[in-house]
Design an enzyme around this catalytic site. Sequence first.
Site, PDB file in Angstrom:
ATOM      1  N   ASP A  75     -11.301  33.126  31.330  1.00 45.37           N
ATOM      2  CA  ASP A  75      -9.895  32.825  31.084  1.00 45.37           C
ATOM      3  C   ASP A  75      -9.911  31.584  30.169  1.00 45.37           C
ATOM      4  OD1 ASP A  75      -7.060  32.358  31.514  1.00 45.37           O
ATOM      5  OD2 ASP A  75      -7.706  30.723  32.825  1.00 45.37           O
TER       6      ASP A  75
ATOM      7  N   ASP B 147      -6.685  29.116  29.293  1.00 45.82           N
ATOM      8  CA  ASP B 147      -5.805  28.045  29.796  1.00 45.82           C
ATOM      9  C   ASP B 147      -6.227  27.582  31.197  1.00 45.82           C
ATOM     10  OD1 ASP B 147      -3.928  27.539  27.875  1.00 45.82           O
ATOM     11  OD2 ASP B 147      -2.232  28.128  29.125  1.00 45.82           O
TER      12      ASP B 147
HETATM   13 MG   LIG Z   1      -5.646  30.131  33.341  1.00 50.31          MG
END
Ligand SMILES: [Mg+2]
Length: 252
Positions: A8, A10
């Site tokens: 992932d 962010d």
């Molecule tokens: Mg995230």
Amino acid sequence: MKTIYLFDVDGTLTPARKQMERGFRNFFSKFCKEFPVYFVTGSDRPKLDEQLPIEIRNAAEGIFTCAGTEFWRKSELVDQRHHEFDKELISTLERIIDLSPYKGRYGKHFEFRTGMVNVSIPGRNIPQEGREAYYHWDRAYGERQAIIKSLARFFPEYTVAAGGQISVDVCPKGWTKAQVLTRLKTWHPDCRFVFFGDKMGADGNDRPLADVIWADSSDNQAISVEDPQQTQTMLESIYRAGHAEQLLELCA
Ligand SMILES: [Mg+2]
């Protein structure tokens, strides 16, 4: 068994909505050159480009944006899925924004991406301090959780998850990050997958992928991290161990 690393972006590789920090960036570009890496982000491509430097984007095997509805190799869009959102769903979301007891409204409440709509009560034009304020308010009052619950009840054909600090992501059921695993398995049939994400809680947007990764094989791992610093610490030890393994192979 070869390991494929999935990340992932962010909150896992970068602070929310910000660029990767310099120290991590230097180390991580080495990591991406030595290990097969894919990114699996809920954001669209222009946002990813702001967050990760070009040498890292180009070193990755591939990039899934918009929760896996778009797939890129370097800067080339390989394919994407499309969906027309239910009008009733959008007008319900507009009412939810109008009726929220949260006071601040900054505009840009909807952002349509490929296969997803990102909905923010305060709006995406919110300044950074306002973003933090909403995030803390929401943690105390559980607004996003309440929205997730009520949409799940009235629009069961959609999946809703908390994304970032100020919004929820709505996508057609099954169009979550989980969709990337089927494709990865056809490209890398005899490999194990290790996924790093910061939103693996019950309603987090990394959870669907974590679930299918766990269910697929006990060799796979889905690792929940608090922040990019923790990801970096873990990757540094993987990197050292990987080198030790290569040395042992050379000496054998
Ligand atoms: Mg995230």
